[in-house]
Scaffold this active site. Structure first.
Site, short mmCIF file in Angstrom:
data_model
loop_
_atom_site.label_atom_id
_atom_site.label_comp_id
_atom_site.label_asym_id
_atom_site.label_seq_id
_atom_site.Cartn_x
_atom_site.Cartn_y
_atom_site.Cartn_z
N CYS A 1 -0.26 6.70 8.84
CA CYS A 1 -1.06 5.35 8.80
C CYS A 1 -1.70 6.02 7.34
O CYS A 1 -1.79 6.75 6.27
CB CYS A 1 -1.03 4.24 8.99
SG CYS A 1 -2.82 5.02 10.35
N ARG B 1 0.88 -1.19 -0.09
CA ARG B 1 -0.28 0.06 0.23
C ARG B 1 0.65 0.67 -0.03
O ARG B 1 0.72 2.10 -0.74
CB ARG B 1 -1.15 -0.27 1.28
CG ARG B 1 -2.06 -1.58 1.09
CD ARG B 1 -3.62 -1.12 2.27
NE ARG B 1 -4.07 0.38 1.94
CZ ARG B 1 -4.36 1.17 3.17
NH1 ARG B 1 -4.59 0.84 4.58
NH2 ARG B 1 -4.73 2.16 3.48
#
Length: 286
Positions: A244, A185
Protein backbone atom coordinates in the site's frame (compact mmCIF):
# COMPACT_ATOMS: atom_id res chain seq x y z
CA UNK A 1 -1.49 -22.43 27.51
CA UNK A 2 -5.01 -22.46 26.13
CA UNK A 3 -7.24 -25.08 27.65
CA UNK A 4 -8.20 -28.11 25.57
CA UNK A 5 -11.19 -27.39 23.40
CA UNK A 6 -11.04 -23.63 23.92
CA UNK A 7 -12.28 -21.58 20.98
CA UNK A 8 -9.76 -19.45 19.16
CA UNK A 9 -10.70 -16.52 16.94
CA UNK A 10 -8.06 -16.03 14.20
CA UNK A 11 -9.77 -13.48 11.94
CA UNK A 12 -12.87 -11.64 13.21
CA UNK A 13 -15.06 -11.31 16.29
CA UNK A 14 -18.40 -9.53 16.47
CA UNK A 15 -19.40 -7.12 19.26
CA UNK A 16 -21.64 -9.68 20.98
CA UNK A 17 -18.79 -12.18 21.25
CA UNK A 18 -16.45 -9.55 22.63
CA UNK A 19 -19.09 -8.36 25.09
CA UNK A 20 -19.43 -11.92 26.39
CA UNK A 21 -15.69 -12.06 27.08
CA UNK A 22 -15.09 -8.65 28.67
CA UNK A 23 -13.18 -9.32 31.86
CA UNK A 24 -12.05 -12.76 30.70
CA UNK A 25 -8.42 -13.03 31.88
CA UNK A 26 -7.48 -14.90 28.71
CA UNK A 27 -8.72 -12.09 26.47
CA UNK A 28 -7.03 -8.73 25.80
CA UNK A 29 -8.51 -5.87 23.80
CA UNK A 30 -6.12 -3.47 22.05
CA UNK A 31 -7.12 -0.03 20.80
CA UNK A 32 -4.97 1.17 17.89
CA UNK A 33 -6.90 4.23 16.72
CA UNK A 34 -4.68 6.48 14.63
CA UNK A 35 -4.76 9.17 11.97
CA UNK A 36 -1.90 9.72 9.56
CA UNK A 37 -2.42 13.49 9.55
CA UNK A 38 -2.81 13.75 13.35
CA UNK A 39 -0.59 11.22 15.09
CA UNK A 40 -1.77 12.27 18.55
CA UNK A 41 -5.40 11.54 17.73
CA UNK A 42 -5.43 7.94 18.95
CA UNK A 43 -4.18 8.70 22.44
CA UNK A 44 -6.67 11.54 22.84
CA UNK A 45 -9.54 9.39 21.62
CA UNK A 46 -8.50 6.55 23.93
CA UNK A 47 -8.43 8.89 26.92
CA UNK A 48 -11.91 10.18 26.07
CA UNK A 49 -13.37 6.68 25.98
CA UNK A 50 -12.42 3.15 24.95
CA UNK A 51 -13.79 -0.38 25.15
CA UNK A 52 -13.56 -1.43 28.81
CA UNK A 53 -10.23 -3.06 29.61
CA UNK A 54 -8.63 -2.04 26.30
CA UNK A 55 -4.93 -1.24 26.18
CA UNK A 56 -3.65 1.40 23.74
CA UNK A 57 -0.83 0.85 21.25
CA UNK A 58 0.45 3.59 18.96
CA UNK A 59 0.81 2.93 15.23
CA UNK A 60 4.08 4.88 14.94
CA UNK A 61 5.78 4.06 18.24
CA UNK A 62 4.60 0.49 18.87
CA UNK A 63 3.58 -0.99 15.52
CA UNK A 64 6.45 0.49 13.50
CA UNK A 65 10.23 0.73 13.64
CA UNK A 66 12.47 3.76 13.14
CA UNK A 67 12.39 5.54 9.79
CA UNK A 68 15.66 6.12 7.94
CA UNK A 69 14.34 8.18 5.04
CA UNK A 70 14.63 5.25 2.65
CA UNK A 71 12.68 2.45 4.40
CA UNK A 72 9.14 3.82 4.16
CA UNK A 73 6.81 5.64 6.53
CA UNK A 74 5.94 2.63 8.73
CA UNK A 75 8.85 0.18 8.66
CA UNK A 76 8.34 -3.04 10.57
CA UNK A 77 9.45 -3.01 14.20
CA UNK A 78 12.14 -5.50 15.15
CA UNK A 79 10.57 -8.80 16.27
CA UNK A 80 12.47 -8.61 19.56
CA UNK A 81 11.24 -5.10 20.38
CA UNK A 82 7.68 -5.85 19.33
CA UNK A 83 7.58 -9.11 21.31
CA UNK A 84 8.79 -7.29 24.40
CA UNK A 85 6.09 -4.64 24.02
CA UNK A 86 3.36 -7.24 23.44
CA UNK A 87 4.43 -9.14 26.53
CA UNK A 88 4.52 -5.92 28.51
CA UNK A 89 0.85 -5.22 27.84
CA UNK A 90 -0.16 -8.77 28.74
CA UNK A 91 -0.13 -10.89 25.58
CA UNK A 92 1.04 -14.44 26.21
CA UNK A 93 0.82 -17.60 24.17
CA UNK A 94 -2.75 -18.37 25.28
CA UNK A 95 -4.12 -14.81 25.04
CA UNK A 96 -7.02 -14.16 22.68
CA UNK A 97 -6.30 -10.68 21.36
CA UNK A 98 -9.01 -8.46 19.88
CA UNK A 99 -7.84 -5.40 17.96
CA UNK A 100 -9.96 -2.42 16.93
CA UNK A 101 -9.89 1.07 15.51
CA UNK A 102 -12.44 3.53 14.10
CA UNK A 103 -10.94 3.58 10.59
CA UNK A 104 -12.64 0.57 9.00
CA UNK A 105 -9.91 -1.75 10.26
CA UNK A 106 -7.10 0.03 8.41
CA UNK A 107 -4.88 0.33 11.50
CA UNK A 108 -6.18 -2.71 13.40
CA UNK A 109 -5.28 -4.92 10.44
CA UNK A 110 -1.64 -3.96 10.93
CA UNK A 111 -1.56 -5.30 14.50
CA UNK A 112 -3.52 -8.39 13.43
CA UNK A 113 -0.82 -9.10 10.84
CA UNK A 114 2.09 -8.29 13.18
CA UNK A 115 0.85 -10.77 15.76
CA UNK A 116 0.35 -13.44 13.12
CA UNK A 117 3.83 -12.66 11.71
CA UNK A 118 5.30 -13.37 15.14
CA UNK A 119 3.45 -16.69 15.34
CA UNK A 120 0.43 -15.67 17.44
CA UNK A 121 -2.75 -16.92 15.74
CA UNK A 122 -5.19 -16.08 18.54
CA UNK A 123 -5.87 -12.57 17.28
CA UNK A 124 -9.05 -11.19 15.71
CA UNK A 125 -10.21 -7.85 14.43
CA UNK A 126 -13.42 -6.43 15.92
CA UNK A 127 -15.65 -6.56 12.85
CA UNK A 128 -17.00 -3.08 12.15
CA UNK A 129 -14.66 -1.48 14.68
CA UNK A 130 -15.64 0.94 17.41
CA UNK A 131 -18.67 2.06 15.41
CA UNK A 132 -20.12 -1.47 15.47
CA UNK A 133 -19.39 -1.74 19.20
CA UNK A 134 -21.33 1.46 19.91
CA UNK A 135 -24.16 0.51 17.55
CA UNK A 136 -24.57 -2.75 19.48
CA UNK A 137 -24.93 -0.82 22.75
CA UNK A 138 -21.37 -1.40 23.93
CA UNK A 139 -20.14 0.85 26.72
CA UNK A 140 -16.98 2.97 26.81
CA UNK A 141 -14.62 3.44 29.73
CA UNK A 142 -12.02 6.07 30.60
CA UNK A 143 -10.11 3.94 33.06
CA UNK A 144 -6.60 2.85 32.11
CA UNK A 145 -6.37 -0.87 32.91
CA UNK A 146 -3.64 -2.31 35.10
CA UNK A 147 -1.21 -4.19 32.90
CA UNK A 148 -0.58 -7.86 33.61
CA UNK A 149 2.73 -8.60 31.84
CA UNK A 150 3.12 -11.97 30.16
CA UNK A 151 5.83 -13.82 28.29
CA UNK A 152 5.54 -13.38 24.53
CA UNK A 153 7.93 -15.67 22.67
CA UNK A 154 8.05 -14.77 18.96
CA UNK A 155 8.25 -17.40 16.24
CA UNK A 156 8.82 -15.23 13.21
CA UNK A 157 7.22 -16.46 10.02
CA UNK A 158 8.48 -15.91 6.48
CA UNK A 159 5.56 -13.64 5.66
CA UNK A 160 7.26 -10.52 4.34
CA UNK A 161 9.41 -9.51 1.40
CA UNK A 162 11.73 -6.57 0.80
CA UNK A 163 12.24 -4.15 -2.08
CA UNK A 164 14.93 -6.39 -3.56
CA UNK A 165 12.48 -9.26 -3.81
CA UNK A 166 9.86 -7.07 -5.49
CA UNK A 167 12.43 -5.69 -7.92
CA UNK A 168 13.69 -9.18 -8.77
CA UNK A 169 10.26 -10.56 -9.64
CA UNK A 170 8.63 -7.49 -11.21
CA UNK A 171 8.44 -8.88 -14.71
CA UNK A 172 7.84 -12.52 -13.81
CA UNK A 173 4.82 -14.69 -13.10
CA UNK A 174 6.23 -15.65 -9.69
CA UNK A 175 4.78 -12.57 -7.98
CA UNK A 176 1.28 -11.09 -8.10
CA UNK A 177 1.55 -7.63 -6.56
CA UNK A 178 -1.61 -6.11 -5.04
CA UNK A 179 -1.79 -2.43 -4.01
CA UNK A 180 -4.37 -1.57 -1.32
CA UNK A 181 -4.43 2.21 -1.82
CA UNK A 182 -7.36 4.15 -3.19
CA UNK A 183 -7.73 4.00 -6.99
CA UNK A 184 -6.77 7.66 -7.48
CA UNK A 185 -3.52 7.32 -5.54
CA UNK A 186 -2.77 4.09 -7.38
CA UNK A 187 -3.11 5.97 -10.68
CA UNK A 188 -0.78 8.69 -9.40
CA UNK A 189 -3.51 11.29 -8.83
CA UNK A 190 -4.15 13.36 -5.68
CA UNK A 191 -0.95 12.16 -4.03
CA UNK A 192 -0.58 14.20 -0.84
CA UNK A 193 1.34 11.77 1.37
CA UNK A 194 4.30 10.40 -0.57
CA UNK A 195 6.91 12.29 -2.57
CA UNK A 196 6.04 10.62 -5.89
CA UNK A 197 2.67 9.65 -7.34
CA UNK A 198 2.01 6.35 -9.07
CA UNK A 199 2.45 2.65 -8.40
CA UNK A 200 4.91 -0.18 -8.76
CA UNK A 201 4.82 -1.48 -12.34
CA UNK A 202 2.76 -4.65 -12.70
CA UNK A 203 0.75 -4.10 -9.52
CA UNK A 204 -3.02 -4.47 -9.55
CA UNK A 205 -5.27 -2.32 -7.40
CA UNK A 206 -7.61 -3.68 -4.71
CA UNK A 207 -8.68 -0.80 -2.48
CA UNK A 208 -8.88 -2.17 1.05
CA UNK A 209 -12.33 -0.67 1.58
CA UNK A 210 -13.65 -2.96 -1.16
CA UNK A 211 -13.41 -5.77 1.42
CA UNK A 212 -16.20 -4.15 3.43
CA UNK A 213 -19.96 -3.92 3.37
CA UNK A 214 -21.74 -0.58 3.67
CA UNK A 215 -21.88 -0.90 7.47
CA UNK A 216 -18.10 -1.25 7.74
CA UNK A 217 -18.09 -4.99 8.44
CA UNK A 218 -16.22 -7.43 6.25
CA UNK A 219 -18.14 -8.99 3.38
CA UNK A 220 -19.10 -12.66 3.80
CA UNK A 221 -16.29 -15.15 3.23
CA UNK A 222 -17.82 -16.56 0.03
CA UNK A 223 -18.16 -13.11 -1.50
CA UNK A 224 -14.60 -12.18 -0.53
CA UNK A 225 -13.34 -15.43 -2.05
CA UNK A 226 -15.08 -14.78 -5.36
CA UNK A 227 -13.80 -11.20 -5.52
CA UNK A 228 -10.25 -12.14 -4.55
CA UNK A 229 -10.08 -14.99 -7.03
CA UNK A 230 -10.88 -12.39 -9.68
CA UNK A 231 -8.09 -10.14 -8.34
CA UNK A 232 -5.65 -13.05 -8.35
CA UNK A 233 -6.50 -13.90 -11.97
CA UNK A 234 -5.22 -17.45 -11.68
CA UNK A 235 -2.17 -16.75 -9.50
CA UNK A 236 -1.89 -18.94 -6.39
CA UNK A 237 -2.27 -17.08 -3.12
CA UNK A 238 1.29 -18.04 -2.14
CA UNK A 239 2.61 -15.83 -4.96
CA UNK A 240 0.66 -12.76 -3.84
CA UNK A 241 2.57 -9.82 -2.33
CA UNK A 242 0.53 -7.06 -0.70
CA UNK A 243 1.56 -3.43 -0.47
CA UNK A 244 0.00 0.00 0.00
CA UNK A 245 1.52 3.34 0.95
CA UNK A 246 3.46 2.19 4.01
CA UNK A 247 2.50 -1.39 4.85
CA UNK A 248 -0.55 -0.61 6.99
CA UNK A 249 -3.74 -0.83 4.92
CA UNK A 250 -2.20 -3.70 2.93
CA UNK A 251 -2.72 -5.85 6.04
CA UNK A 252 -6.47 -5.34 5.59
CA UNK A 253 -6.19 -7.20 2.28
CA UNK A 254 -4.13 -9.94 3.92
CA UNK A 255 -6.91 -10.42 6.47
CA UNK A 256 -9.54 -10.44 3.73
CA UNK A 257 -7.69 -13.22 1.92
CA UNK A 258 -7.44 -15.18 5.15
CA UNK A 259 -11.20 -14.85 5.71
CA UNK A 260 -11.71 -15.94 2.09
CA UNK A 261 -9.76 -19.13 2.68
CA UNK A 262 -6.82 -17.97 0.55
CA UNK A 263 -3.85 -18.02 2.94
CA UNK A 264 -0.15 -17.80 2.24
CA UNK A 265 0.29 -14.31 0.77
CA UNK A 266 3.01 -11.98 2.02
CA UNK A 267 3.57 -8.30 2.82
CA UNK A 268 5.97 -5.83 1.25
CA UNK A 269 6.11 -3.67 4.35
CA UNK A 270 8.11 -0.80 2.85
CA UNK A 271 5.43 -0.43 0.18
CA UNK A 272 5.11 2.61 -2.07
CA UNK A 273 6.72 5.05 0.40
CA UNK A 274 9.92 2.97 0.40
CA UNK A 275 9.78 2.08 -3.29
CA UNK A 276 9.51 5.69 -4.49
CA UNK A 277 12.29 6.89 -2.16
CA UNK A 278 14.81 5.48 -4.67
CA UNK A 279 14.57 7.33 -7.98
CA UNK A 280 16.23 4.40 -9.76
CA UNK A 281 13.19 2.20 -9.22
CA UNK A 282 10.56 2.19 -11.98
CA UNK A 283 7.22 3.95 -11.52
CA UNK A 284 3.95 3.48 -13.37
CA UNK A 285 0.94 5.81 -13.56
CA UNK A 286 -2.60 5.54 -14.87
Amino acid sequence: MASAGSVSYPTLVDPATLQAHLGDPDWLVVDVRHQLADTGYGERAYAEGHIPGAVFLHCDRDLSGPMTGSNGRHPLPSPVDLAARLGEIGIGGATQVVVYDDAQGMIAGRLWWLLRWLGHDRVALLDGGLQAWLAAGGALDRQTPTLRPASFVPEVRDWMVDAGYVQAFLATSRMHLVDARSPDRFRGENETIDRVGGHIPGAVNRFFRDNLQADGRYKPAAQLRAEWLAVLAGSPSEQVVHQCGSGVSACHNLLAMEIAGLPGSRLYAGSWSEWCADSARPVATG
